[in-house]
Design a protein around this motif. Sequence first.
Motif, PDB file in Angstrom:
ATOM      1  N   ALA A  89       0.826  -1.206   0.000  1.00 34.21           N
ATOM      2  CA  ALA A  89       0.000   0.000   0.000  1.00 34.21           C
ATOM      3  C   ALA A  89       0.864   1.262   0.000  1.00 34.21           C
ATOM      4  O   ALA A  89       0.534   2.248  -0.682  1.00 34.21           O
ATOM      5  N   ILE A  90       1.970   1.243   0.733  1.00 33.39           N
ATOM      6  CA  ILE A  90       2.879   2.387   0.749  1.00 33.39           C
ATOM      7  C   ILE A  90       3.447   2.628  -0.644  1.00 33.39           C
ATOM      8  O   ILE A  90       3.468   3.758  -1.140  1.00 33.39           O
ATOM      9  N   VAL A  91       3.903   1.568  -1.293  1.00 32.79           N
ATOM     10  CA  VAL A  91       4.472   1.707  -2.629  1.00 32.79           C
ATOM     11  C   VAL A  91       3.409   2.183  -3.613  1.00 32.79           C
ATOM     12  O   VAL A  91       3.650   3.097  -4.420  1.00 32.79           O
ATOM     13  N   PHE A  92       2.243   1.576  -3.564  1.00 26.79           N
ATOM     14  CA  PHE A  92       1.163   1.941  -4.489  1.00 26.79           C
ATOM     15  C   PHE A  92       0.747   3.400  -4.312  1.00 26.79           C
ATOM     16  O   PHE A  92       0.589   4.144  -5.287  1.00 26.79           O
ATOM     17  N   GLY A 110       1.553   6.457  -6.991  1.00 29.84           N
ATOM     18  CA  GLY A 110       0.436   7.171  -7.596  1.00 29.84           C
ATOM     19  C   GLY A 110       0.450   8.658  -7.276  1.00 29.84           C
ATOM     20  O   GLY A 110       0.136   9.497  -8.125  1.00 29.84           O
ATOM     21  N   LEU A 111       0.827   8.986  -6.053  1.00 32.20           N
ATOM     22  CA  LEU A 111       0.837  10.385  -5.647  1.00 32.20           C
ATOM     23  C   LEU A 111       1.890  11.195  -6.395  1.00 32.20           C
ATOM     24  O   LEU A 111       1.634  12.320  -6.823  1.00 32.20           O
ATOM     25  N   THR A 126       7.578   3.339 -14.134  1.00 29.89           N
ATOM     26  CA  THR A 126       7.709   1.935 -13.735  1.00 29.89           C
ATOM     27  C   THR A 126       9.070   1.673 -13.092  1.00 29.89           C
ATOM     28  O   THR A 126       9.162   0.976 -12.080  1.00 29.89           O
ATOM     29  N   LYS A 127      10.117   2.250 -13.671  1.00 28.28           N
ATOM     30  CA  LYS A 127      11.464   2.042 -13.131  1.00 28.28           C
ATOM     31  C   LYS A 127      11.579   2.648 -11.732  1.00 28.28           C
ATOM     32  O   LYS A 127      12.132   2.028 -10.825  1.00 28.28           O
ATOM     33  N   ALA A 128      11.037   3.837 -11.539  1.00 27.19           N
ATOM     34  CA  ALA A 128      11.089   4.477 -10.223  1.00 27.19           C
ATOM     35  C   ALA A 128      10.271   3.697  -9.192  1.00 27.19           C
ATOM     36  O   ALA A 128      10.666   3.593  -8.032  1.00 27.19           O
ATOM     37  N   THR A 129       9.159   3.133  -9.630  1.00 25.96           N
ATOM     38  CA  THR A 129       8.337   2.327  -8.731  1.00 25.96           C
ATOM     39  C   THR A 129       9.078   1.058  -8.315  1.00 25.96           C
ATOM     40  O   THR A 129       9.002   0.639  -7.155  1.00 25.96           O
TER      41      THR A 129
END
Length: 88
Positions: free
Chosen positions: A40-43, A47-48, A53-56
């Motif tokens: 949830a933290i990553v998602f 999104g914020l 994709t690479k940064a995620t």
Amino acid sequence: MTTQIITQTGAPAKFTFDLILRIFGGFTFIASQIFCAAAAIVFCTAGLFHLSTKATMIESAIIAVPTLILCAQVFMMVVRAERDPDNN
């Protein structure tokens, strides 16, 4: 005047199939909550901040390190709690 509770402190419980199932169940329950919170933290942050994709993936790797350390600590705590003679 205080009273102390005196308990018998024996040897830790031996590893049996029942004990392993209780350890697995306790660890799986808590670890699944930890992984859901990390996801949830990553998602939310991806999104914020409109991350690519690479940064995620980089953020996921950064979040994975403390998550795995926390899960290892939880596993050790569950093993100690389940093997405690006062728990049985």
